[in-house]
Design a protein around this motif. Structure first.
Motif, mmCIF file in Angstrom:
data_model
loop_
_atom_site.group_PDB
_atom_site.id
_atom_site.type_symbol
_atom_site.label_atom_id
_atom_site.label_comp_id
_atom_site.label_asym_id
_atom_site.label_seq_id
_atom_site.Cartn_x
_atom_site.Cartn_y
_atom_site.Cartn_z
ATOM 1 N N LEU A 56 0.887 -1.145 -0.344
ATOM 2 C CA LEU A 56 0.046 0.137 0.031
ATOM 3 C C LEU A 56 0.983 1.260 0.050
ATOM 4 O O LEU A 56 0.509 2.301 -0.771
ATOM 5 C CB LEU A 56 -0.984 0.078 1.112
ATOM 6 N N THR A 57 1.888 1.159 0.744
ATOM 7 C CA THR A 57 2.522 2.561 0.863
ATOM 8 C C THR A 57 3.379 2.668 -0.370
ATOM 9 O O THR A 57 3.736 3.936 -0.677
ATOM 10 C CB THR A 57 3.601 2.324 2.302
ATOM 11 N N GLU B 244 4.154 5.866 -5.227
ATOM 12 C CA GLU B 244 4.571 5.849 -6.583
ATOM 13 C C GLU B 244 3.354 5.438 -7.498
ATOM 14 O O GLU B 244 3.343 4.387 -8.174
ATOM 15 C CB GLU B 244 5.718 4.899 -6.783
ATOM 16 N N PRO B 245 2.272 6.112 -7.359
ATOM 17 C CA PRO B 245 1.120 5.835 -8.140
ATOM 18 C C PRO B 245 0.827 5.752 -9.705
ATOM 19 O O PRO B 245 0.391 4.555 -10.242
ATOM 20 C CB PRO B 245 0.002 6.835 -7.810
ATOM 21 N N ALA C 171 -0.134 3.808 5.427
ATOM 22 C CA ALA C 171 -1.080 4.038 4.524
ATOM 23 C C ALA C 171 -2.231 5.033 4.665
ATOM 24 O O ALA C 171 -2.355 5.865 3.659
ATOM 25 C CB ALA C 171 -1.838 2.829 3.722
ATOM 26 N N CYS C 172 -2.820 4.850 5.695
ATOM 27 C CA CYS C 172 -3.703 5.864 6.019
ATOM 28 C C CYS C 172 -3.340 7.538 6.118
ATOM 29 O O CYS C 172 -3.932 8.154 5.671
ATOM 30 C CB CYS C 172 -4.386 5.580 7.461
ATOM 31 N N ALA C 173 -2.092 7.492 6.723
ATOM 32 C CA ALA C 173 -1.484 8.962 6.723
ATOM 33 C C ALA C 173 -1.295 9.390 5.489
ATOM 34 O O ALA C 173 -1.416 10.708 5.095
ATOM 35 C CB ALA C 173 -0.324 8.855 7.665
ATOM 36 N N LEU C 174 -0.703 8.538 4.514
ATOM 37 C CA LEU C 174 -0.554 8.998 3.166
ATOM 38 C C LEU C 174 -1.805 9.383 2.546
ATOM 39 O O LEU C 174 -1.804 10.475 1.786
ATOM 40 C CB LEU C 174 0.218 7.707 2.429
#
Length: 280
Positions: free
Chosen positions: A157-158, A163-164, A205-208
């Motif tokens: 996830l991170t 890097e989407p 992940a949630c913070a990102l």
């Protein structure tokens, strides 16, 4: 060739190989497994990375998940990297616990001594290993997906949220949704990264997502009988973050399934077909 072959076997018309290479990032030999489908003998194929969880090596997913049959059918290369640096001179946990050190790299670049010399899993996976794979293996690096389990779900996830543009598809099995808010993550981040929690956000992940990172879609499976569900995994935090950001999330709560590879084996075909549809 910059890769040493540790083992190789024929599998569903393709090949299952374990490679080793000398990593400049981790300053030790690193291993990863690769399933190359039959299609790779004639053309470059899309790749799906699988990041494993605590205590695992590159071998667990390879021998337990039952992923090769569907990957062969859909023409997907599967790459499963090791979960931490290892070897002489690499520090582990002095207490020998399972949730830190060897098998527990948490996919971060450590900044704290003595971990900072070797524990550079983020840079290995974001830069060094993809560069090596792209040069040495018949893979189409324009078509990449990533998935993972538990600590590896956190890693998948991170990496994807940072890097989407690299990953066209992302999924996870029982991910550690917010390492900043569970004892596994707090222990690892404090030792690897230091006490400044602001520095932890790039690995949560949630913070990102709260900080603006986005993915076009995300598939997550979580067993309801998972012994780590309430204390460590907390999928409801990911669900809330995605809802607040209006980011598409398919979160499937699978009744009666636990945290083991039996759970992964039960749904790996769904995930691989989901990746194949998005990788083209």
């Amino acid at each position: 060739m910059a890769l040493d072959i540790v083992s190789r076997s024929k599998c569903f018309g393709g090949t299952q190989t374990t490679y080793r290479h000398a990593s400049a990032e981790t300053r030790c030999d690193m291993r990863f497994s690769v399933f190359a489908p039959p299609h790779a003998e004639r053309e470059a194929v899309p790749v799906v990375w699988f990041l494993s969880g605590l205590t695992c090596t590159e071998e667990n997913f390879t021998v337990k998940a039952g992923a090769q049959r569907v990957a062969a059918e859909r023409g997907l290369m599967l790459i499963a990297p090791d979960t931490s640096p290892r070897g002489e001179g690499v520090p582990g946990d002095p207490a020998g616990s399972y949730d830190f050190g060897f098998g527990a790299g948490f996919y971060v670049d450590a900044t704290q001594a003595p971990w900072s010399t070797n524990y550079r899993m983020r840079s290995w996976l974001e830069h060094e290993l993809p560069g090596l794979v792209g040069r040495e293996l018949p893979v189409d690096m324009m078509r990449q997906g990533i998935m993972g389990h538990s600590m590896g779900g956190h890693g998948a996830l991170t990496l994807a949220l940072r890097e989407p543009s690299r990953f066209a598809s992302v999924s996870a099995f029982a991910p550690i949704a917010s390492p900043m808010n569970c004892s596994w993550g707090e222990k690892a981040f404090t030792r690897y990264l230091g006490p400044n929690r602001t520095m932890w956000r790039t690995y949560d992940a949630c913070a990102l997502i709260e900080d603006g990172a986005r993915l076009p879609g995300l598939l997550v499976d979580q067993g309801t009988a998972d012994g780590f569900l309430a204390a460590q995994l907390k999928p409801e935090l990911l669900e809330a973050a995605c809802e607040a950001a209006r980011m598409p999330l398919t979160l499937r709560r699978q009744d009666g399934y636990d945290h083991s590879y039996f759970f992964i084996a039960g749904f790996i075909a769904d995930h691989l077909r989901w990746h194949a549809e998005r990788l083209g």
